[in-house]
Enzyme design. Structure first.
Site, short mmCIF file in Angstrom:
data_model
loop_
_atom_site.label_atom_id
_atom_site.label_comp_id
_atom_site.label_asym_id
_atom_site.label_seq_id
_atom_site.Cartn_x
_atom_site.Cartn_y
_atom_site.Cartn_z
N LYS A 61 0.86 -1.20 0.00
CA LYS A 61 0.00 0.00 0.00
C LYS A 61 0.89 1.24 0.00
O LYS A 61 1.89 1.29 0.72
CB LYS A 61 -0.90 -0.02 1.25
CG LYS A 61 -1.92 1.12 1.29
CD LYS A 61 -2.87 0.98 2.48
CE LYS A 61 -3.95 2.05 2.47
NZ LYS A 61 -4.93 1.89 3.56
N SER A 78 -9.89 2.13 2.66
CA SER A 78 -8.95 2.83 1.82
C SER A 78 -7.96 1.93 1.08
O SER A 78 -7.35 2.37 0.11
CB SER A 78 -8.17 3.85 2.66
OG SER A 78 -7.32 3.20 3.58
N SER A 85 -10.07 -0.11 7.02
CA SER A 85 -9.50 -0.04 5.67
C SER A 85 -8.89 -1.30 5.11
O SER A 85 -8.59 -1.35 3.91
CB SER A 85 -8.48 1.08 5.58
OG SER A 85 -9.14 2.27 5.30
#
Ligand code: GLN
Length: 480
Positions: A79, A156, A180
């Site tokens: 990420k 997210s 997330s």
């Protein structure tokens, strides 16, 4: 698509060990897949072709020399909020569009030390603020499940979830401040684990809300998730909130749980009217399977659940406002020259931050400002304690808690983005546990009649990470 991309991490490791497969070939296949698919799915912001292939060569050598780490030669996606030394780390914001960190985050360093290959940096909601991937400054991520319907992959950690579901990596890091990793996992039929707060170092993760931020791990199997988690976690003196608690061999003990006699709590506040009936149906069917296998199902209450979203949306923006004050156009990040110092601050921040980030900074500064602090921030802190207490009491009665991960199915891109309250309400089942700092996971539970995935959420006591993973493994086994 090359079928080797469909292997789980544990299967891949076996084949790498016996030299049936070489990491260089596997890495090449993954890079090819990414390049072929990135225009349609947009899971990656940065592709690290050169460094990945170099890492893979080293891994193959190590495998030959019998010096393999736990994840030797396994290609992962990262990420884009984990700082990676020498590799752009943007947090999906224009503010950091050209930021190349001079250091490595502890989590990614630990993964590298165990031999992982980094394929690239994954798309996400900007500064991890969002639940649909749509606040990214680098475009929306498309959910590969029913691609033509243009559904969100959640957020997210949108890119992490989409890359996994689309076989563009074998495992991925995510982060979970209020859901997330769990919500995107639920939306893409993948596994997303949020460890106990303090279990993994936050050093080198771009901060959103420090008392909530935790690294998360995503994969296509529970065992893979456990293995990545084991490799990445541990005490770190560079993070003052890091816990000095021994790391367990989570992957090796993954089957060490008896379903017979397991006490499972079902919070009545998580099965209310607003939850999509199709979600409830899948979760109830899974609960029935556990019951049939001898688990004891207990109805419990988490009475403060209704305050979780407002509490989270005071605490998280307050911390975000403080954390993001460092982006002033002076030290690093975007700078837009103004007429004087304050003008440069204003211009840089106006140009660098997206609208959702700005909204949170405004809310955060508001709830922290004199006159409002007591009414909002300090009240929210008190409610946070009550939410933790709800869980403490529940775990006196049960071993784990089962719940839906989200109240709804993957929705269309554009469906909620203009209605922040509707978007925030989707976090109803993931924020309480984040505020309490307890371990939780979303594991695939099944599909609706239309073929949309539903995630079962499993929550456990602080530092009962192993038990949460073990229960998830059982749930996964029951899918077969
Ligand atoms: N959707 C939540 C938010 O927007 C959670 C985000 C996260 O966990 N990073 O804040």
């Amino acid at each position: 698509m090359n079928d080797i991309l469909k292997l789980t991490i544990t299967e891949l490791i076996e084949k790498l060990k016996t030299r049936e497969l070489r990491s260089v070939d596997v890495t090449k296949a993954a890079l090819e897949r990414i390049k072929e698919r990135n225009d349609s799915i947009n899971a990656y912001i940065t592709i690290c072709e050169e460094t990945a292939l170099k890492q893979a060569e080293i891994s193959d050598q190590k495998l030959d020399d019998g010096e393999a780490g736990m994840l030797e030669g396994v290609p992962l996606g990262i990420k884009d909020l984990f700082c990676t030394k020498g590799i752009k780390t943007t947090a999906a914001s224009k503010m950091l569009a050209d930021f190349i960190p001079p250091y490595e985050s502890t989590v990614t360093q630990n993964l590298l030390d165990e031999g992982a290959i980094f394929l690239g940096k994954l798309n996400m909601d900007q500064f991890a603020m969002g639940g649909s991937g749509e606040t990214s400054a680098f475009g929306d991520t498309i959910n590969p499940i029913k691609e033509e319907e243009k559904l969100t992959a959640g957020g997210s950690s949108s890119g992490s979830a989409a890359a996994l579901a689309d076989f563009q990596c074998f495992g991925a890091t995510g982060s979970d401040t209020g859901g997330s990793v769990r919500q995107p996992a639920s939306f893409t039929n993948t596994v997303g684990f949020r460890p106990t707060y303090g279990r993994c170092s936050r050093f080198g993760m771009v901060s959103f809300a420090s008392s909530l931020d935790q690294a998360g791990f995503m994969a296509r199997s529970v065992e893979d998730t456990a293995l990545m988690f084991r490799a990445a976690s541990g005490f770190d003196e560079k993070d003052s909130t890091s816990a000095d608690v021994a790391v367990e061999a989570y992957d090796e003990i993954i089957n060490d749980l008896e379903v017979k006699g397991l006490k499972i709590g079902l919070p009545k506040e998580y099965f209310v009217d607003g939850v999509d009936q199709k979600v409830k149906d899948v979760i109830n069917a899974k609960v029935e399977q556990f019951k049939a296998a001898g688990a004891e199902i207990v109805e419990i209450s988490l009475p403060h659940t209704k305050y979780a979203v407002p509490t989270y949306y005071i605490v998280a923006p307050a911390e975000a406002a403080a954390n993001l004050s460092r982006y002033d156009g002076m030290r690093y990040g975007l700078r837009v020259e103004g007429e004087n110092l304050s003008d440069t601050y204003a211009k840089s921040r106006s140009a660098g931050f997206g609208w959702e980030v700005k909204r949170r900074i405004m809310v955060g500064n508001y709830v922290l400002s004199s006159g409002y602090y007591d009414a909002y921030y300090s009240k929210a802190q008190k409610v946070r304690s009550l939410l933790s207490l709800d869980f403490e009491k529940a775990f006196e009665q049960v071993d784990v808690i089962f719940a839906p991960t989200t109240p709804e199915l993957p929705f269309e891109l554009g469906g909620k983005i203009d209605d922040p309250i509707a978007m925030y309400l989707c976090d109803i089942f993931t924020v309480s546990s984040a505020l309490a700092g307890i371990p939780c996971i979303s594991v695939p539970a099944g599909f609706t009649p239309e073929g949309l995935p539903v995630g079962l959420q499993i929550l456990g006591k602080a530092f009962d990470d192993a038990k949460v993973l073990q229960a998830a493994k059982k749930a996964e086994d029951m899918n077969k």
